[in-house]
Design a protein around this motif. Structure first.
Motif, mmCIF file in Angstrom:
data_model
loop_
_atom_site.group_PDB
_atom_site.id
_atom_site.type_symbol
_atom_site.label_atom_id
_atom_site.label_comp_id
_atom_site.label_asym_id
_atom_site.label_seq_id
_atom_site.Cartn_x
_atom_site.Cartn_y
_atom_site.Cartn_z
ATOM 1 N N THR A 1 -15.005 19.633 28.166
ATOM 2 C CA THR A 1 -15.327 18.935 26.915
ATOM 3 C C THR A 1 -14.112 18.215 26.352
ATOM 4 O O THR A 1 -14.194 17.049 25.942
ATOM 5 N N TRP A 2 -12.947 18.867 26.325
ATOM 6 C CA TRP A 2 -11.748 18.244 25.765
ATOM 7 C C TRP A 2 -11.297 17.033 26.580
ATOM 8 O O TRP A 2 -10.913 16.006 26.014
ATOM 9 N N CYS A 3 -11.319 17.162 27.883
ATOM 10 C CA CYS A 3 -10.756 16.114 28.743
ATOM 11 C C CYS A 3 -11.743 15.003 29.086
ATOM 12 O O CYS A 3 -11.323 13.878 29.357
ATOM 13 N N PHE A 4 -13.044 15.306 29.074
ATOM 14 C CA PHE A 4 -14.012 14.310 29.536
ATOM 15 C C PHE A 4 -15.176 14.087 28.568
ATOM 16 O O PHE A 4 -15.318 13.003 27.986
ATOM 17 N N LEU A 5 -16.014 15.103 28.391
ATOM 18 C CA LEU A 5 -17.275 14.912 27.672
ATOM 19 C C LEU A 5 -17.082 14.467 26.230
ATOM 20 O O LEU A 5 -17.692 13.487 25.788
ATOM 21 N N LEU B 1 -7.184 12.680 23.116
ATOM 22 C CA LEU B 1 -6.527 11.961 24.202
ATOM 23 C C LEU B 1 -5.026 12.243 24.237
ATOM 24 O O LEU B 1 -4.454 12.449 25.321
ATOM 25 N N VAL B 2 -4.378 12.249 23.071
ATOM 26 C CA VAL B 2 -2.933 12.457 23.043
ATOM 27 C C VAL B 2 -2.568 13.851 23.534
ATOM 28 O O VAL B 2 -1.657 14.028 24.351
ATOM 29 N N PRO C 1 -16.035 22.479 20.505
ATOM 30 C CA PRO C 1 -14.778 22.151 21.192
ATOM 31 C C PRO C 1 -13.697 21.596 20.272
ATOM 32 O O PRO C 1 -12.535 22.021 20.355
ATOM 33 N N VAL C 2 -14.047 20.663 19.388
ATOM 34 C CA VAL C 2 -13.033 20.058 18.515
ATOM 35 C C VAL C 2 -12.559 21.071 17.472
ATOM 36 O O VAL C 2 -11.374 21.100 17.123
ATOM 37 N N PHE C 3 -13.455 21.910 16.973
ATOM 38 C CA PHE C 3 -13.065 22.942 16.005
ATOM 39 C C PHE C 3 -12.037 23.885 16.629
ATOM 40 O O PHE C 3 -10.983 24.162 16.034
ATOM 41 N N PHE C 4 -12.328 24.394 17.816
ATOM 42 C CA PHE C 4 -11.397 25.297 18.514
ATOM 43 C C PHE C 4 -10.077 24.594 18.801
ATOM 44 O O PHE C 4 -8.991 25.165 18.630
ATOM 45 N N PHE C 5 -10.163 23.352 19.215
ATOM 46 C CA PHE C 5 -8.991 22.533 19.520
ATOM 47 C C PHE C 5 -8.059 22.442 18.310
ATOM 48 O O PHE C 5 -6.842 22.648 18.425
ATOM 49 N N GLU C 6 -8.614 22.155 17.137
ATOM 50 C CA GLU C 6 -7.781 21.918 15.957
ATOM 51 C C GLU C 6 -7.172 23.197 15.406
ATOM 52 O O GLU C 6 -6.010 23.193 14.988
ATOM 53 N N ILE C 7 -7.917 24.296 15.387
ATOM 54 C CA ILE C 7 -7.318 25.515 14.827
ATOM 55 C C ILE C 7 -6.271 26.103 15.779
ATOM 56 O O ILE C 7 -5.314 26.731 15.335
ATOM 57 N N CYS C 8 -6.429 25.878 17.095
ATOM 58 C CA CYS C 8 -5.383 26.289 18.037
ATOM 59 C C CYS C 8 -4.115 25.480 17.809
ATOM 60 O O CYS C 8 -2.999 26.022 17.820
ATOM 61 N N LEU C 9 -4.275 24.192 17.596
ATOM 62 C CA LEU C 9 -3.140 23.303 17.387
ATOM 63 C C LEU C 9 -2.356 23.704 16.149
ATOM 64 O O LEU C 9 -1.126 23.819 16.169
ATOM 65 N N LYS D 1 -5.217 34.397 26.952
ATOM 66 C CA LYS D 1 -5.882 33.763 28.096
ATOM 67 C C LYS D 1 -6.053 32.282 27.820
ATOM 68 O O LYS D 1 -6.110 31.839 26.670
ATOM 69 N N LYS D 2 -6.157 31.521 28.917
ATOM 70 C CA LYS D 2 -6.342 30.084 28.786
ATOM 71 C C LYS D 2 -7.800 29.762 28.473
ATOM 72 O O LYS D 2 -8.692 30.560 28.768
ATOM 73 N N PRO D 3 -8.060 28.590 27.866
ATOM 74 C CA PRO D 3 -9.446 28.193 27.607
ATOM 75 C C PRO D 3 -10.235 28.096 28.910
ATOM 76 O O PRO D 3 -9.684 27.747 29.963
ATOM 77 N N GLY D 4 -11.531 28.388 28.843
ATOM 78 C CA GLY D 4 -12.383 28.338 30.019
ATOM 79 C C GLY D 4 -12.738 26.913 30.416
ATOM 80 O O GLY D 4 -12.342 25.944 29.779
ATOM 81 N N ILE D 5 -13.530 26.799 31.488
ATOM 82 C CA ILE D 5 -13.919 25.505 32.031
ATOM 83 C C ILE D 5 -14.705 24.677 31.025
ATOM 84 O O ILE D 5 -14.628 23.444 31.005
#
Length: 609
Positions: A476-480, A446-447, A58-66, A467-471
């Protein structure tokens, strides 16, 4: 004066190989084995894989998208919420600390590499650096002879040292008695450190264009060598004993929270997340690159490499256990020096040990440099994206900037190659690789999800990949992931123990120094927040500066079309500029478009009202 183009990857394979080289490094064959070793072997693999699924991917995908979305480095990217730009500064601080400690490792490896060019000096105990505690491995198999030697030398079994152990601590490090006894600089290591930084400078001379070519070799050669070492290790007597220790989990260990926190820290460390590097590398991608595909490929290659390297390491540990007549868990002291003690000793016991030693340390060099190049380039990208008018104003300025930084980095690194330097290095490794990464990872999640907004970020991703990221990613990004990071931070803080290196306990002020490193990273987040709050109008700024800056959005004008990221109002007379990947945009009413091969590459102001 024309601004030098920011550059881009020569092809998509260059980005993937660079990410593989950035993520797959010494952490896979150096840090992962000793964490596995000290956490009960196979028991460590269970939380490690779970943390890969819940945190790593999750964090890897998050950062390269950003990074890919805005084509900006880890400082400038916080245009998405200027009030929290301190998160970018914290990332830059973490990345720099990790890069400095990584280069120290490269100096050790270079030392061993040059020492391998002839008879291996750690093969026996007949050297000037050896003490009466040194006993060769083959003596361990003869218990009667071993007990007689222990009695004659008036030492205990716990005090016994192997030739490779004394070589590393007495000859390579010339280690002092502790952190409070720094001693002088070990000039051999200082020269190796200088060579390492010179290599980094030469490779990064032209930035991303030169790095993209080097990774074709540095990211692939280690796999050839790891395979050779695994085949050789598997043929050694006792190898199966080490593999069994590696794979058979000690379930009781899973009750210890330290095992879980170590697994999470290792995932962040090995994937190179939360230091800004992935954001920097992804910022050179084309806007429509499939980030989801990349986030599946690279993390699994990285963790698969760790598991693969584990087989090679533990097959050798099994061989050493058989030679010494002890259990695998007792074969060597754990810690950062494990690979520099275990492998050299095993190599010296093999037929053709000199050849295998040279090949092994070539592998270590390519693994280390492939990560170090990306770490240092990420730091350069952060500052050059933040100050493009100063650092990219002509073709020579970026080279001068890189050269000055390399000199400064070398001088900062020198205390870690003194006689007490290994204790300082271990302290940096202990603190920089854990708490700071977790803190920056928590705040960036969080930000973006709570201040910038998950729905807005999901829409940004859909503009890139359709397409948007799946559930899975939403949960994972918002909670877990944030909850896991908070829990791990609490457990690590509560269970903190004074570090022990080479059976030496750190003084209390050493722990204070380590916590100051953590504080020196985290403090930037509130500092920048307060500065923005004071400079721009008190409480009112919290609402305004939490919103994205007007320049926020895709770098290329064509990518901005038909989206909410329209150009700023034509009636605004603003002087600020923003680097848009290959040019500058001035936020005013009249625009001039520059094209290359039919593509819009630059937007510039032609007049103002």
């Amino acid at each position: 004066m024309a601004e030098v183009e920011r550059g881009s990857w020569g092809g998509q394979l260059e980005f993937i190989l660079t990410c593989v080289g950035y993520a797959v490094g010494l952490g896979n064959v150096w840090r992962f084995p000793y964490l596995t070793f000290q956490n009960g072997g196979g028991a460590f693999l269970i939380p490690y894989i779970l943390m890969l699924i819940l945190l790593g991917i999750p964090v890897f995908f998050f950062e390269i998208c950003l990074g890919q979305f805005a084509s900006l480095g880890p400082l400038a990217i916080w245009n998405l919420s200027p009030l929290f730009k301190g998160v970018g500064v914290a990332m830059m601080s973490v990345g720099l600390m990790v890069a400095l400690s990584y280069c120290i490792l490269m100096s050790y490896i270079l030392f061993f590499f040059f020492a391998s060019m002839g008879p291996l000096p750690w093969k026996d105990c007949a050297n000037s650096w050896n003490t009466n505690k040194c006993i060769t491995s083959n003596i361990f198999a003869n218990s009667t002879l071993l007990e007689q030697i222990i009695k004659d030398r008036n030492i205990t079994r716990a005090e016994i040292k192997t030739p490779s152990e004394e070589y590393f601590y007495n000859q390579v490090l010339k280690s002092s008695s502790g952190l409070d006894e720094p001693g002088g600089i070990v000039w051999q290591l200082a020269l190796c450190l200088l060579l390492a930084w010179v290599i980094v400078f030469v490779v990064l001379l032209k930035g991303i264009s030169s790095l993209g070519k080097v990774v074709y070799f540095t990211s692939t050669f280690p796999y050839i060598m790891m395979t050779v070492m695994l085949v050789r290790g598997a043929t050694l007597p006792g190898a199966s004993k080490g593999i069994e220790f590696y794979l058979k989990p000690d379930i009781a260990k899973l009750k210890e929270s330290s095992v879980w926190s170590d697994a999470a820290s290792q995932i962040f460390y090995s994937l190179s997340t939360c230091t800004g590097g992935l954001i920097a590398m992804a910022s050179y991608n084309k806007f429509k690159n499939n980030t989801f595909r990349d986030s599946m490929i690279v993390p699994f290659i990285n963790c698969g490499t760790s598991l693969f390297a584990g087989f090679a390491i533990f097959s050798v540990l099994g061989f050493m256990a058989k030679e010494k007549g002890v259990e695998v868990s007792d074969v060597a002291a754990t810690g950062p020096g494990l690979v520099f003690v275990v492998y050299p000793e095993a190599l010296s016991r093999m037929a053709g040990g000199t050849v295998f030693s040279i090949l092994f340390f070539i592998m270590m060099l390519t693994l280390g440099f492939s990560s170090l190049f990306s770490m240092v380039e990420s730091f350069f990208v952060m500052l050059m994206d933040e100050f493009p008018d100063t650092l990219r104003c002509n073709s020579t300025r970026p080279i001068i900037f890189r050269g000055v930084c390399i000199v400064i980095f070398y001088l900062i690194s020198l205390p870690m190659v003194t006689k007490g330097g290994f204790y300082l290095f271990s302290l940096v490794n202990e603190f920089a690789g854990g708490f700071p990464r977790l803190i920056t990872g928590l705040f960036e999640l969080l930000v973006v999800t709570m201040v910038y907004g998950y729905s807005r970020f999901a829409e940004d991703i859909s503009l890139m990949i359709g397409k948007k990221p799946g559930i899975y990613f939403q949960v994972t990004w918002c909670f877990l992931s944030p909850l896991l990071i908070v829990g791990i931070l609490i457990f690590k803080a509560v269970q903190f123990k004074m570090p022990i290196v080479n059976n030496v306990v750190y003084p209390s002020w050493g722990a204070v120094l380590g916590w100051l490193m953590v504080g020196g990273v985290a403090i930037w987040i509130p500092i920048v927040f307060v500065i923005q709050w004071c400079r721009k109008g008190g409480w009112r700024v919290i609402r305004e500066e939490s919103k994205p800056a007007e320049s926020w959005g895709p770098a290329n004008l064509e990518d901005r079309e038909n989206t909410r990221y329209v150009l700023p109002s034509p009636r605004r007379n603003l002087s600020n500029s923003r680097n848009f990947g290959t040019g500058s945009i001035y936020t005013s009413d009249n625009w001039s478009l520059s094209r290359r091969n039919g593509d819009i590459v630059n937007i510039s102001q032609t007049s103002q009202l």
